[in-house]
Motif scaffolding. Structure first.
Motif, PDB file in Angstrom:
ATOM      1  N   TYR A  41       0.841  -1.187   0.000  1.00  0.00           N
ATOM      2  CA  TYR A  41       0.000   0.000   0.000  1.00  0.00           C
ATOM      3  C   TYR A  41       0.882   1.245   0.000  1.00  0.00           C
ATOM      4  O   TYR A  41       1.803   1.370   0.822  1.00  0.00           O
ATOM      5  CB  TYR A  41      -0.921  -0.009   1.218  1.00  0.00           C
ATOM      6  CG  TYR A  41      -2.089  -0.962   1.052  1.00  0.00           C
ATOM      7  CD1 TYR A  41      -1.900  -2.339   1.102  1.00  0.00           C
ATOM      8  CD2 TYR A  41      -3.376  -0.490   0.805  1.00  0.00           C
ATOM      9  CE1 TYR A  41      -2.947  -3.227   0.915  1.00  0.00           C
ATOM     10  CE2 TYR A  41      -4.440  -1.365   0.625  1.00  0.00           C
ATOM     11  CZ  TYR A  41      -4.216  -2.730   0.689  1.00  0.00           C
ATOM     12  OH  TYR A  41      -5.264  -3.601   0.493  1.00  0.00           O
ATOM     13  N   TYR A  42       0.560   2.163  -0.909  1.00  0.00           N
ATOM     14  CA  TYR A  42       1.352   3.366  -1.105  1.00  0.00           C
ATOM     15  C   TYR A  42       0.533   4.618  -0.819  1.00  0.00           C
ATOM     16  O   TYR A  42      -0.631   4.709  -1.212  1.00  0.00           O
ATOM     17  CB  TYR A  42       1.852   3.451  -2.546  1.00  0.00           C
ATOM     18  CG  TYR A  42       2.790   2.345  -2.948  1.00  0.00           C
ATOM     19  CD1 TYR A  42       2.304   1.174  -3.526  1.00  0.00           C
ATOM     20  CD2 TYR A  42       4.165   2.473  -2.762  1.00  0.00           C
ATOM     21  CE1 TYR A  42       3.167   0.164  -3.896  1.00  0.00           C
ATOM     22  CE2 TYR A  42       5.036   1.459  -3.145  1.00  0.00           C
ATOM     23  CZ  TYR A  42       4.520   0.311  -3.704  1.00  0.00           C
ATOM     24  OH  TYR A  42       5.384  -0.692  -4.087  1.00  0.00           O
ATOM     25  N   CYS A  43       1.185   5.583  -0.200  1.00  0.00           N
ATOM     26  CA  CYS A  43       0.644   6.904   0.010  1.00  0.00           C
ATOM     27  C   CYS A  43       1.152   7.806  -1.122  1.00  0.00           C
ATOM     28  O   CYS A  43       2.284   7.635  -1.594  1.00  0.00           O
ATOM     29  CB  CYS A  43       1.143   7.396   1.364  1.00  0.00           C
ATOM     30  SG  CYS A  43       0.826   9.108   1.753  1.00  0.00           S
ATOM     31  N   ALA A  44       0.327   8.738  -1.561  1.00  0.00           N
ATOM     32  CA  ALA A  44       0.727   9.623  -2.653  1.00  0.00           C
ATOM     33  C   ALA A  44       0.158  11.017  -2.448  1.00  0.00           C
ATOM     34  O   ALA A  44      -0.838  11.183  -1.734  1.00  0.00           O
ATOM     35  CB  ALA A  44       0.248   9.059  -3.990  1.00  0.00           C
ATOM     36  N   ALA A  45       0.791  11.990  -3.074  1.00  0.00           N
ATOM     37  CA  ALA A  45       0.333  13.377  -2.959  1.00  0.00           C
ATOM     38  C   ALA A  45       0.462  14.081  -4.298  1.00  0.00           C
ATOM     39  O   ALA A  45       1.322  13.744  -5.117  1.00  0.00           O
ATOM     40  CB  ALA A  45       1.151  14.130  -1.906  1.00  0.00           C
ATOM     41  N   ARG A  46      -0.427  15.047  -4.524  1.00  0.00           N
ATOM     42  CA  ARG A  46      -0.358  15.874  -5.719  1.00  0.00           C
ATOM     43  C   ARG A  46      -0.683  17.305  -5.316  1.00  0.00           C
ATOM     44  O   ARG A  46      -1.573  17.535  -4.494  1.00  0.00           O
ATOM     45  CB  ARG A  46      -1.345  15.396  -6.796  1.00  0.00           C
ATOM     46  CG  ARG A  46      -2.792  15.336  -6.342  1.00  0.00           C
ATOM     47  CD  ARG A  46      -3.750  14.906  -7.442  1.00  0.00           C
ATOM     48  NE  ARG A  46      -3.916  15.879  -8.508  1.00  0.00           N
ATOM     49  CZ  ARG A  46      -4.933  15.909  -9.347  1.00  0.00           C
ATOM     50  NH1 ARG A  46      -5.890  14.991  -9.245  1.00  0.00           N
ATOM     51  NH2 ARG A  46      -5.017  16.800 -10.283  1.00  0.00           N
ATOM     52  N   PHE A  47       0.046  18.243  -5.877  1.00  0.00           N
ATOM     53  CA  PHE A  47      -0.222  19.645  -5.621  1.00  0.00           C
ATOM     54  C   PHE A  47      -1.244  20.119  -6.645  1.00  0.00           C
ATOM     55  O   PHE A  47      -0.943  20.239  -7.826  1.00  0.00           O
ATOM     56  CB  PHE A  47       1.054  20.470  -5.704  1.00  0.00           C
ATOM     57  CG  PHE A  47       2.002  20.183  -4.578  1.00  0.00           C
ATOM     58  CD1 PHE A  47       3.333  19.918  -4.831  1.00  0.00           C
ATOM     59  CD2 PHE A  47       1.578  20.179  -3.269  1.00  0.00           C
ATOM     60  CE1 PHE A  47       4.217  19.658  -3.792  1.00  0.00           C
ATOM     61  CE2 PHE A  47       2.445  19.923  -2.224  1.00  0.00           C
ATOM     62  CZ  PHE A  47       3.772  19.657  -2.499  1.00  0.00           C
ATOM     63  N   SER A  48      -2.444  20.326  -6.206  1.00  0.00           N
ATOM     64  CA  SER A  48      -3.529  20.704  -7.103  1.00  0.00           C
ATOM     65  C   SER A  48      -4.500  21.634  -6.391  1.00  0.00           C
ATOM     66  O   SER A  48      -5.708  21.512  -6.559  1.00  0.00           O
ATOM     67  CB  SER A  48      -4.252  19.444  -7.600  1.00  0.00           C
ATOM     68  OG  SER A  48      -4.673  18.646  -6.504  1.00  0.00           O
ATOM     69  N   GLY A  49      -3.947  22.529  -5.583  1.00  0.00           N
ATOM     70  CA  GLY A  49      -4.803  23.414  -4.801  1.00  0.00           C
ATOM     71  C   GLY A  49      -5.605  22.682  -3.752  1.00  0.00           C
ATOM     72  O   GLY A  49      -6.625  23.187  -3.280  1.00  0.00           O
ATOM     73  N   GLY A  50      -5.153  21.454  -3.420  1.00  0.00           N
ATOM     74  CA  GLY A  50      -5.848  20.697  -2.389  1.00  0.00           C
ATOM     75  C   GLY A  50      -7.063  19.935  -2.876  1.00  0.00           C
ATOM     76  O   GLY A  50      -7.782  19.329  -2.080  1.00  0.00           O
ATOM     77  N   VAL A  51      -7.290  19.924  -4.180  1.00  0.00           N
ATOM     78  CA  VAL A  51      -8.486  19.301  -4.738  1.00  0.00           C
ATOM     79  C   VAL A  51      -8.106  18.043  -5.515  1.00  0.00           C
ATOM     80  O   VAL A  51      -7.179  18.067  -6.316  1.00  0.00           O
ATOM     81  CB  VAL A  51      -9.232  20.280  -5.663  1.00  0.00           C
ATOM     82  CG1 VAL A  51     -10.489  19.626  -6.222  1.00  0.00           C
ATOM     83  CG2 VAL A  51      -9.578  21.551  -4.898  1.00  0.00           C
ATOM     84  N   CYS A  52      -8.842  16.961  -5.290  1.00  0.00           N
ATOM     85  CA  CYS A  52      -8.591  15.712  -5.992  1.00  0.00           C
ATOM     86  C   CYS A  52      -9.495  15.538  -7.205  1.00  0.00           C
ATOM     87  O   CYS A  52      -9.288  14.611  -7.994  1.00  0.00           O
ATOM     88  CB  CYS A  52      -8.806  14.522  -5.056  1.00  0.00           C
ATOM     89  SG  CYS A  52      -7.758  14.521  -3.585  1.00  0.00           S
TER      90      CYS A  52
END
Length: 128
Positions: free
Chosen positions: A95-106
């Motif tokens: 299991y992997y955790c991930a992040a994206r910079f998108s103004g906090g919106v998925c």
């Protein structure tokens, strides 16, 4: 940039529960969408769930019901969680955790290609 470190994986019998954690460090002042993914041996990495900075959640259709994503945005904490209930042998995966910079919106999406930052993963093994 943000660094992600998962923990909480382990071995559990079918029907059991686990809670995974992901600690974020680095540029945590920025708003970012966070997510959980998993990859079983010989299979593609698949999305589990994602959560906006305001707590709004999205789940992959096959993950709805038994998995709950949450996050703690308190200063100096910045932790992502995944609560997994009624585990099945087919939930066995890294299991992997991930992040994206998108103004906090998925944007309601849990797509691998959307995420730029990844942790090293934590293994979950469910025995029958």
């Amino acid at each position: 940039q943000v660094q992600l470190v998962e923990s909480g994986g382990g071995s559990v019998q079918a029907g059991g529960s686990l809670r995974l954690s992901c600690a974020a460090s680095g540029d945590t002042d920025s708003n970012y969408c966070m997510g959980w993914f998993r990859q079983a041996p010989g299979k593609e990495r698949e999305g589990v769930a994602a959560i906006d900075s305001d707590g709004s959640t999205s789940y992959a259709d096959s993950m709805k019901g038994r998995f709950t994503i949450s996050r703690d945005n308190a200063k100096n904490k910045n932790t992502l969680y995944l609560r997994m209930n009624s585990l099945k042998p087919e939930d066995t995966a890294m299991y992997y955790c991930a992040a994206r910079f998108s103004g906090g919106v998925c944007y309601g999406r849990v797509l691998r290609s959307d995420f730029a930052y990844w942790g090293q993963g934590t293994q979950v093994t469910v025995s029958s």
